[in-house]
Design an enzyme around this catalytic site. Sequence first.
Site, PDB file in Angstrom:
ATOM      1  N   GLU A  30      51.076   2.585  -6.928  1.00 59.50           N
ATOM      2  CA  GLU A  30      50.499   3.377  -5.422  1.00 59.50           C
ATOM      3  C   GLU A  30      49.705   2.374  -4.676  1.00 59.50           C
ATOM      4  OE1 GLU A  30      49.178   3.686  -8.552  1.00 59.50           O
ATOM      5  OE2 GLU A  30      46.943   3.825  -8.597  1.00 59.50           O
TER       6      GLU A  30
ATOM      7  N   CYS B 256      49.008   4.089 -15.444  1.00 56.54           N
ATOM      8  CA  CYS B 256      48.050   3.411 -16.149  1.00 56.54           C
ATOM      9  C   CYS B 256      47.486   4.191 -17.416  1.00 56.54           C
ATOM     10  CB  CYS B 256      47.078   2.571 -15.251  1.00 56.54           C
ATOM     11  SG  CYS B 256      46.144   1.017 -15.940  1.00 56.54           S
TER      12      CYS B 256
ATOM     13  N   HIS C  92      50.059  -0.101 -11.211  1.00 52.02           N
ATOM     14  CA  HIS C  92      49.705   0.798 -10.101  1.00 52.02           C
ATOM     15  C   HIS C  92      50.663   0.789  -9.101  1.00 52.02           C
ATOM     16  CE1 HIS C  92      45.629   2.144 -11.751  1.00 52.02           C
ATOM     17  NE2 HIS C  92      45.817   0.816 -12.541  1.00 52.02           N
TER      18      HIS C  92
END
Length: 537
Positions: free
Chosen positions: A510, A382, A508
């Site tokens: 994650e 990001c 993202h």
Amino acid sequence: MAETKYIFVTGGVASSLGKGIISSSIGKLLQARGYNITIQKFDPYINIDPGTLNPYEHGECYVTVDGHEADLDLGHYERFTGIQTTKANNLTTGRIYKSVIDKERRGDYLGKTIQVIPHITDEIKRNVKLLGQKYHYDFVITEIGGTVGDIESLPYLESIRQLKWELGKNALCVHLTYVPYLAAAKELKTKPTQHSVKELQSVGIQPDILVLRSEHPLNDNIRRKVANFCNVDFEAVVQSVDMPTIYEVPIRMQEQGLDATILKKMGESVGETPSLGPWRQFLERRHKAKEVVNIGLVGKYDLQDAYKSILESLSQAGTYNDYKVKATFINSEKLNEENAEEKIKDMDGIVICPGFGQRGIEGKIIAAHYTRVHNIPTFGICLGMQMMVIEFARNVLGYEDANSTEMDEKTEYNVIDIMEDQKNITNMGGTMRLGAYECILKQGSRVFEIYKKEHIQERHRHRYEFNNDYEKEYEKAGMNCVGRNPESDLVEIVEVPGLKWYIGTQFHPEYSSTVLKPHPLFVDFVKTAIENKSSKK
Ligand code: GLN
């Protein structure tokens, strides 16, 4: 199961005892027995959601597929169970009050005086049951944020009291407390637990199960004492001792029969204990991995919780590569041209972290530059990706003033710019590009090779984006736009081919890496960092 059952997880004595991990473990264990489950978190603070909270206040802001900015515990729920959560899985006092006040303004309450009891508690109860009713879950696990005894928690506790009364066997309370060890006396102390249970009892809740957190193993005498003093069955007093990894917790809970006790107390037949095979294999692999790969995290928050999902994704990816990931925080505010080499050179890979605002961005740009020039595997996420793009403009395209309009509105080279539909937004909360969007990967690119497919979906949380006006220049100079959204044409991924690993994602990844399904980008990044380490030997 005919009726949905409700499990409440409350906490006492201190915060940060790991209610989220216990809730996730209960979810995992019931899921392994074939039950359809969901886990939700109710937070007693007044913000509508944690989206506007500084990570120092409440750690990372997690994002659900449907674009809700959520408490980081939802990340644990997903990592443990692999079941995606949504906006309905996270409520705050702010949202409860807002909904009640909106109803009051609409005239729904027909002239009544609106009060905490029954209106706020009814709204809490309605929300506790909402998911169960809509999707017919067998179990809805509700974690209550905060600690018993806080003023803010009272309406939640009153709602649990009422629900336990109304639902009988279909509701159960697991209370997590702390048993401290007094080194001077060489003794474990149960008094705080007794007080915390008394506190619950004083609001009319008798916990059914106690999970005692402790740094040292508790013997049966201590468990018996707690059981006796707290009106809880001996077998329902479970201990949760510090573990080398949080992913051990479901196994330890299963060994003590936590799930079986829950089932018995709720009138369900217990059946066979599930083997948790893939989970155990993951743990075994994790314990066997001895060699260490060093990953530097360049970001401005020197606080573990601020990058929780990134740390978990890296460590899962380490296990799947049979390595241990040692993550070292590199404060981007303290990173400069002079010390970059010293801070970065020993790292096998670098993650440039997400973030907002000016603070620390020059350090991120310096890191992106150092790793590009020295060919160190680099993963920009990001804001991290945006800094890679800016660094490339400044040092390769020759646009010294290149920036994001987030940091410099007047930059001549706005290589990162505000999205068109974000320009007139004045409210900060919940208005970013949020949640899962589709992305099409370019055939032949590194990311295509990693994902092994063309269509992917990833979660977003940003206002700014790559400025497509510069795409051709970037591609000509060697930074390729290799993933984009098919509808908006927004650039989702950039990479520099030829380098070991230099990839930035606007999204993202994650948020969607789980224990049993690690994210391919993290797995491949860590793999490349390991290769990088080996090549240095
Ligand atoms: N601040 C940047 C934006 O709004 C990046 C956000 C992030 O890293 N999550 O676009």
